[in-house]
Design a protein around this motif. Structure first.
Motif, PDB file in Angstrom:
ATOM      1  N   ASP A  26       0.795  -1.233   0.000  1.00 22.90           N
ATOM      2  CA  ASP A  26       0.000   0.000   0.000  1.00 22.90           C
ATOM      3  C   ASP A  26       0.827   1.283   0.000  1.00 22.90           C
ATOM      4  OD1 ASP A  26      -2.332  -1.385  -0.008  1.00 22.90           O
ATOM      5  OD2 ASP A  26      -2.533  -1.440   2.179  1.00 22.90           O
ATOM      6  N   SER A  27       2.156   1.134   0.079  1.00 23.36           N
ATOM      7  CA  SER A  27       2.968   2.350   0.176  1.00 23.36           C
ATOM      8  C   SER A  27       2.767   3.211  -1.066  1.00 23.36           C
ATOM      9  CB  SER A  27       4.445   1.981   0.323  1.00 23.36           C
ATOM     10  OG  SER A  27       4.903   1.401  -0.879  1.00 23.36           O
ATOM     11  N   GLN A  28       3.065   4.469  -0.930  1.00 15.49           N
ATOM     12  CA  GLN A  28       2.840   5.399  -2.040  1.00 15.49           C
ATOM     13  C   GLN A  28       3.948   5.324  -3.095  1.00 15.49           C
ATOM     14  OE1 GLN A  28      -0.162   7.086  -2.378  1.00 15.49           O
ATOM     15  NE2 GLN A  28      -0.514   5.650  -0.697  1.00 15.49           N
ATOM     16  N   VAL A  29       4.959   4.507  -2.832  1.00 19.17           N
ATOM     17  CA  VAL A  29       6.057   4.370  -3.795  1.00 19.17           C
ATOM     18  C   VAL A  29       5.551   3.588  -5.007  1.00 19.17           C
ATOM     19  CG1 VAL A  29       8.415   3.499  -4.057  1.00 19.17           C
ATOM     20  CG2 VAL A  29       7.546   4.122  -1.782  1.00 19.17           C
ATOM     21  N   PRO A  30       5.847   4.042  -6.253  1.00 18.54           N
ATOM     22  CA  PRO A  30       5.424   3.261  -7.416  1.00 18.54           C
ATOM     23  C   PRO A  30       5.900   1.802  -7.324  1.00 18.54           C
ATOM     24  CG  PRO A  30       6.283   5.384  -8.096  1.00 18.54           C
ATOM     25  CD  PRO A  30       6.525   5.281  -6.610  1.00 18.54           C
ATOM     26  N   TYR A  31       5.021   0.898  -7.617  1.00 20.36           N
ATOM     27  CA  TYR A  31       5.277  -0.555  -7.576  1.00 20.36           C
ATOM     28  C   TYR A  31       5.634  -1.049  -6.151  1.00 20.36           C
ATOM     29  CZ  TYR A  31       5.934  -0.049 -12.687  1.00 20.36           C
ATOM     30  OH  TYR A  31       5.787   0.239 -14.009  1.00 20.36           O
ATOM     31  N   GLY A  32       5.609  -0.178  -5.154  1.00 16.18           N
ATOM     32  CA  GLY A  32       6.061  -0.573  -3.813  1.00 16.18           C
ATOM     33  C   GLY A  32       7.524  -1.000  -3.819  1.00 16.18           C
ATOM     34  N   VAL A  33       8.348  -0.246  -4.569  1.00 10.93           N
ATOM     35  CA  VAL A  33       9.737  -0.674  -4.800  1.00 10.93           C
ATOM     36  C   VAL A  33      10.618  -0.521  -3.553  1.00 10.93           C
ATOM     37  CG1 VAL A  33      11.876   0.039  -5.974  1.00 10.93           C
ATOM     38  CG2 VAL A  33       9.797  -0.357  -7.309  1.00 10.93           C
ATOM     39  N   ILE A  34      11.432  -1.531  -3.313  1.00 11.05           N
ATOM     40  CA  ILE A  34      12.561  -1.410  -2.387  1.00 11.05           C
ATOM     41  C   ILE A  34      13.790  -1.879  -3.163  1.00 11.05           C
ATOM     42  CG2 ILE A  34      13.528  -2.028  -0.148  1.00 11.05           C
ATOM     43  CD1 ILE A  34      10.760  -3.034   0.704  1.00 11.05           C
ATOM     44  N   GLU A  35      14.700  -0.943  -3.449  1.00 10.34           N
ATOM     45  CA  GLU A  35      15.902  -1.341  -4.199  1.00 10.34           C
ATOM     46  C   GLU A  35      16.984  -1.835  -3.252  1.00 10.34           C
ATOM     47  OE1 GLU A  35      16.986   0.865  -7.887  1.00 10.34           O
ATOM     48  OE2 GLU A  35      15.413   2.249  -7.196  1.00 10.34           O
ATOM     49  N   ASP A  36      17.936  -2.576  -3.818  1.00 10.97           N
ATOM     50  CA  ASP A  36      19.055  -3.145  -3.023  1.00 10.97           C
ATOM     51  C   ASP A  36      18.510  -3.789  -1.758  1.00 10.97           C
ATOM     52  OD1 ASP A  36      20.935  -2.138  -4.879  1.00 10.97           O
ATOM     53  OD2 ASP A  36      20.650  -0.154  -3.984  1.00 10.97           O
TER      54      ASP A  36
END
Ligand SMILES: [Zn+2]
Length: 413
Positions: A21-31
């Motif tokens: 549900d986060s507002q980040v596009p695609y719910g991305v977490i990099e690395d």
């Protein structure tokens, strides 16, 4: 020093598209990294938050080589079990055959019903398993499979039993939908009004009693079943405690989506001709709009579903392959995603949410599937891509590296 192992499996050197549900596009977490315990996701986060050495943290540690991990795909609308195919009809049509000529050559849904009834259970299982494997190889970990090519007690039971067995023998979560109201079977051509009462009083209760039905589906269309008939089926389903869904408003505004909303259906599917009133009702009922671009493509439809209204009313959009022998002979959900972008102008993020988080909701599985969230089932896929949108961009390219089902690597399927 003694190791302090806390997880079964840890995936490092990955980027995550969580679709949470986060507002980040695609719910991305990099690395990032993702950890699995048993069949569930135990932890997700930035890799820098983990204490090295990583090999001390889990029994198995895998490097994702900086690929992307996303939730396993959920194909929430398929007619995967059937005998034969309709390539002859396809060829005749392209040679200019008329509708009458096709009917004479035994075409249409009737021909699939006859072939499916006639085929023994073992052969039908094997033919369907062959198709299922192709779908799974593109990262599908949950699939909905409908009945509806039997339209008689034994053959509907045969189809649903095969669906259950496919889920036992392949690394995929199968949800069944009873689609007895797909078309009128030949036996009832002379007494069409008797079919739905028989379906409600005999067929559905029997299949439900044998634990073969997860949801009840129908086709509400002028060439299939009426609003009133579907209402009878839905009332029966509700009385048995079964959720409903509907093929609605594909060829005309039959008010099917409105009816689906009234019964708080999991989903209303197709929706090319849905009215704004029905849309409003869907937004209040939480019913998911399942769009099926492959059949739109195959039928050379031109009336695009009202995408902007779905956005405006914040109706979750899911995408299904609609895999079936007549109007969508496809075994590629990835190709379907591209079609959804090209034909419906959906964004890559919308279509990827459409086969993960929203498809889970369309099957009533939102608490356990569809996002990368600790506590949910560890169904996910490692893709060799540079960004999530790449999965909707290619045609005929499958960048799967690993498929993880309930925590375990199952590639190659
Ligand atoms: Zn369908």
């Amino acid at each position: 020093m003694e190791k302090n192992i806390i997880w079964d499996t840890l995936w490092i050197d990955v980027n995550l598209a969580t679709f949470d549900d986060s507002q980040v596009p695609y719910g991305v977490i990099e690395d990032a990294a993702i950890a699995v315990q048993g069949d569930k996701i135990a932890w997700i986060g930035s890799q820098s938050d983990l204490k090295a050495p990583y090999t001390d943290l889990a029994h198995e540690v895998h490097s994702g080589n900086h690929g992307w991990i996303m939730p396993g795909f959920i194909d929430c609308h398929t007619h995967l079990i059937y005998a034969g195919n309709r390539s002859q009809e396809f060829e005749l049509r392209l040679q200019g055959a008329t509708y009458e000529a096709l009917a004479e050559a035994g075409g249409g849904i009737r021909s699939t019903v006859l072939a499916t009834r006639a085929m023994d259970e073992k052969t039908l299982f094997e033919q369907s398993a062959k198709r299922l494997k192709v779908l799974l190889s593109e990262g599908v970990t949950t699939i909905e499979i409908k009945s509806g090519y039997g339209l008689a007690l034994e053959s509907e039971e045969k189809m649903l039993r095969i669906a259950r067995r496919l889920g036992e023998q392949f690394p995929v979560n199968v949800r069944t939908s009873f689609l007895g109201a797909h078309a009128l079977p030949d036996e009832f051509l002379n007494a069409p009004d008797a079919y739905i009462p028989w379906l409600c009083d005999v067929l559905l209760p029997y299949l439900h009693e044998h634990h073969l039905v997860d949801a009840v589906d129908a086709s509400c269309e002028h060439i299939a079943f009426s609003f009133e008939e579907v209402k009878q089926i839905f009332s029966k389903a509700k009385s048995l405690g079964l959720p409903v869904k509907l093929h609605a408003d594909q060829l005309s505004d039959s008010k099917g989506a409105l009816l689906a909303a009234e019964f708080q259906a999991f989903s209303a599917d197709h929706l090319e001709y849905i009215s704004e009133d029905s849309l409003k009702a869907m937004s209040n009922s939480g019913t998911v709009a399942v769009l099926l671009p492959a059949s739109f493509y195959y039928l050379r439809e031109t009336h695009v579903p009202p995408i902007n209204l779905f956005r405006q009313y914040k109706i979750p959009i899911a995408i299904g392959s609609d895999s079936n022998p007549g109007t969508a002979p496809t075994l590629s959900l990835l190709t379907t995603l591209n079609m959804a972008c090209i034909l419906f102008r959906l964004t890559p993020e919308e279509v990827l949410r459409g086969v993960t988080v929203h498809a889970a909701k369309a099957l009533g599985l939102q608490e356990t599937h569809g996002t990368l969230t600790p506590g949910k089932i560890a169904d996910f896929v490692l893709w060799d891509i540079e960004r999530p949108a790449e999965l909707t961009y290619w045609i005929g390219y499958n960048p799967v590296v690993h498929i993880v089902k309930s925590g375990k690597i199952v590639t190659p399927v």
